[in-house]
Design a protein around this motif. Structure first.
Motif, mmCIF file in Angstrom:
data_model
loop_
_atom_site.group_PDB
_atom_site.id
_atom_site.type_symbol
_atom_site.label_atom_id
_atom_site.label_comp_id
_atom_site.label_asym_id
_atom_site.label_seq_id
_atom_site.Cartn_x
_atom_site.Cartn_y
_atom_site.Cartn_z
ATOM 1 N N UNK A 100 25.597 48.500 67.259
ATOM 2 C CA UNK A 100 26.336 49.707 66.868
ATOM 3 C C UNK A 100 26.566 50.644 68.058
ATOM 4 N N UNK A 101 25.627 50.631 69.005
ATOM 5 C CA UNK A 101 25.787 51.502 70.169
ATOM 6 C C UNK A 101 26.995 51.134 71.009
ATOM 7 N N UNK A 102 27.461 49.898 70.878
ATOM 8 C CA UNK A 102 28.654 49.474 71.616
ATOM 9 C C UNK A 102 29.943 50.018 71.006
ATOM 10 N N UNK A 103 29.848 50.520 69.770
ATOM 11 C CA UNK A 103 31.042 51.078 69.113
ATOM 12 C C UNK A 103 31.340 52.447 69.708
ATOM 13 N N UNK A 104 32.539 52.625 70.234
ATOM 14 C CA UNK A 104 32.935 53.901 70.839
ATOM 15 C C UNK A 104 33.274 54.916 69.746
ATOM 16 N N UNK A 105 32.761 56.121 69.908
ATOM 17 C CA UNK A 105 33.074 57.221 68.987
ATOM 18 C C UNK A 105 34.211 58.028 69.591
ATOM 19 N N UNK B 4 11.462 45.144 63.279
ATOM 20 C CA UNK B 4 11.782 46.000 64.412
ATOM 21 C C UNK B 4 12.814 45.385 65.335
ATOM 22 N N UNK B 5 12.671 44.070 65.600
ATOM 23 C CA UNK B 5 13.671 43.381 66.412
ATOM 24 C C UNK B 5 15.048 43.454 65.750
ATOM 25 N N UNK B 6 15.089 43.199 64.445
ATOM 26 C CA UNK B 6 16.375 43.214 63.740
ATOM 27 C C UNK B 6 17.002 44.605 63.769
ATOM 28 N N UNK B 7 16.192 45.645 63.545
ATOM 29 C CA UNK B 7 16.720 47.011 63.562
ATOM 30 C C UNK B 7 17.219 47.373 64.955
ATOM 31 N N UNK B 8 16.438 47.015 65.981
ATOM 32 C CA UNK B 8 16.854 47.334 67.345
ATOM 33 C C UNK B 8 18.124 46.587 67.737
ATOM 34 N N UNK B 9 18.238 45.317 67.332
ATOM 35 C CA UNK B 9 19.457 44.563 67.648
ATOM 36 C C UNK B 9 20.664 45.155 66.933
ATOM 37 N N UNK C 197 18.854 53.903 65.684
ATOM 38 C CA UNK C 197 18.320 52.637 65.176
ATOM 39 C C UNK C 197 17.547 51.888 66.256
ATOM 40 N N UNK C 198 18.021 51.949 67.484
ATOM 41 C CA UNK C 198 17.292 51.290 68.575
ATOM 42 C C UNK C 198 15.898 51.892 68.718
ATOM 43 N N UNK C 199 15.826 53.213 68.724
ATOM 44 C CA UNK C 199 14.522 53.873 68.835
ATOM 45 C C UNK C 199 13.644 53.556 67.631
ATOM 46 N N UNK C 200 14.244 53.627 66.430
ATOM 47 C CA UNK C 200 13.462 53.321 65.224
ATOM 48 C C UNK C 200 12.964 51.884 65.241
ATOM 49 N N UNK C 201 13.811 50.946 65.667
ATOM 50 C CA UNK C 201 13.392 49.548 65.739
ATOM 51 C C UNK C 201 12.259 49.338 66.715
ATOM 52 N N UNK C 202 12.305 50.001 67.865
ATOM 53 C CA UNK C 202 11.225 49.849 68.846
ATOM 54 C C UNK C 202 9.920 50.437 68.321
ATOM 55 N N UNK C 203 10.016 51.567 67.606
ATOM 56 C CA UNK C 203 8.800 52.156 67.037
ATOM 57 C C UNK C 203 8.202 51.225 65.982
#
Length: 446
Positions: free
Chosen positions: A393-398, A383-388, A166-172
């Protein structure tokens, strides 16, 4: 095929993406430092006497497209390069990592668990009952469970694997919006005097809206310096109904106000209070009616100086220069030799200049309105909303966990993996096994 794979690997390299981000940040700083989208003469006037950073004169600024950084070919090329890098990185790394996290891995032997990052063994008389208690404990903690006869697999926080994508998609999406706005956006700055109107046309020459200025006010400090500008506007929609039916009523207008740092958004356009100027001066020459004459700026005399050249003879000879710096006056009158002849106050009494009585009735200021249309703004915000969202979500540990009950050896083997904060996960696993060892079997089965 291998050269293409090597090229894709180089483009999707993290170090290259960081370098591109650094270049884009530097370019954005340059675009902030250098005024954008002004006339060519503006840059020659500004940078020919004093080169930018002591290096670039006006011609150099124009040649390097620094007068329109965000729509320049090299800046858009950097955005496209970074976007391609993010897409390839997502395709080559993030997407396979997400697919791998969604697949259930079935470890069948204790030896396989011993090779994981975190592994523990619980000695118990009833490893099958311990496996059941572990399953119940994990389900209560929100884990997804896949159970076999003597083993189980569990996972939690798989949604965190979606974060990098999502971060990559938001930046694109953000970069596509920025490029679209730079190429397809519109920018128009006009000075409008009170009582005047301005028609805004679309690409086909049709009226989008008519902008009418009812009032313009300048707030000044005690020293006479402007502190705030504000405009009272009326937005009149196009008379589409009146064109189809002559008897149709005129479209209703919308009242609005803008001031510095308080723009107005209307039908995809943004109206800014950008500047101010002096539009006209009302003069009475002798016994003549009051004449409203246009003012022009004189940058060669200084910043924010307006005036006009006025002949004092019927044949147009013997002119004088009237100059002023604000709508409050005073109006200075100079002869051809630069000698001050008189000082007139708006609304005051007439004074004789070279035998001609001149009275200044009033001075009309003009509002500098900047209109911008940026079709890429929705994409930029999206894009800002998707990246945020992706960053959160990236902070969630798998976390992934496997357990095997070995009835012959009287052991319960547990192992796990975690992509974030492995130290905390390594401390939780022994505590979990101790809880299983102390819990009564009958209570768990009930």
């Amino acid at each position: 095929m291998r050269p293409l794979q090597r090229l894709a690997g180089w483009i999707s390299d993290l170090r290259l993406a960081i370098g591109l981000l650094l270049l884009i940040a530097i370019a954005s700083g340059i675009g902030t430092a250098i005024p954008q989208k002004e006339e060519e003469a503006f840059y020659h006037h500004l940078y020919d006497p004093n080169p930018w950073l002591g290096v670039l004169q006006g011609e150099g600024v124009l040649r390097l497209q620094l007068d329109h950084v965000y729509s320049s070919s090299w800046f858009l090329g950097l955005l496209a390069w970074l976007g391609l890098s993010l897409i390839l990185c997502s395709w080559r790394r993030q997407w396979p990592a997400l697919q791998a996290s969604l697949r259930w891995i079935d470890y069948r032997t204790p030896r396989q668990l011993s090779k994981l990052s975190v592994a523990e063994t619980l000695v118990t008389d009833q490893p099958g009952a311990g496996l059941e208690r572990l399953e119940a404990e994990l389900r209560g903690g929100g884990w997804q469970i896949r159970r076999q006869d003597d083993r189980l697999a569990a996972r939690r926080g798989v949604l965190g694997r979606v974060g990098p994508l999502l971060v990559h998609a938001g930046m694109v999406v953000l970069m596509v919006g920025a490029a679209w706005g730079a190429l397809g956006g519109q920018r128009l700055e006009r000075f409008l005097a009170p009582g005047r109107e301005l028609e805004l046309l679309d690409s086909r020459g049709r009226t989008q809206v008519t902008l009418a200025l009812d009032d313009f006010r300048i707030q000044r400090d005690p020293a006479g310096r402007p502190e705030q500008f504000s405009s009272s506007l009326r937005l009149i929609p196009p008379p589409a109904e009146a064109q189809e039916d002559p008897r149709a009523a005129a479209p209703a207008s919308t009242a609005a106000a803008i001031s510095v740092n308080h723009p107005l958004r209307y039908r995809g356009m943004t109206l800014y209070q950008a500047d101010w100027s002096l539009a006209t001066i009302s003069l009475q020459l002798g016994r003549s009616p009051v004449l409203e004459l246009p003012l022009q700026s004189f940058p060669q005399l200084g910043d924010q100086i307006w005036g006009l050249v006025l002949p004092t003879r019927p044949d147009g000879s013997d002119p004088v220069l009237l100059s002023l710096t604000s709508e409050q006056g005073p109006v200075q009158v100079f002869g051809p030799d630069g000698v001050a002849l008189a000082q007139l106050v708006p609304g005051g009494a007439a004074q004789e200049v070279k035998g001609l009585p001149i009275r200044v009735a009033s001075v009309l200021p003009a509002s500098g309105i900047l209109l911008k249309r940026d079709p890429g703004v929705p994409l930029v915000y999206s894009g800002f909303a998707i990246a945020l969202a992706g960053g959160a979500l990236s902070l969630v540990a798998t976390r992934q966990l496997w357990a095997i009950a070995d009835a012959r050896a009287g052991q319960l083997h547990v192992g796990g993996l975690c992509n974030r904060n492995l130290t905390a996960f390594a401390g939780e696993l022994p505590a979990l096994l101790q809880g299983l060892e102390s819990a009564p079997v009958e209570a768990t089965r009930a």
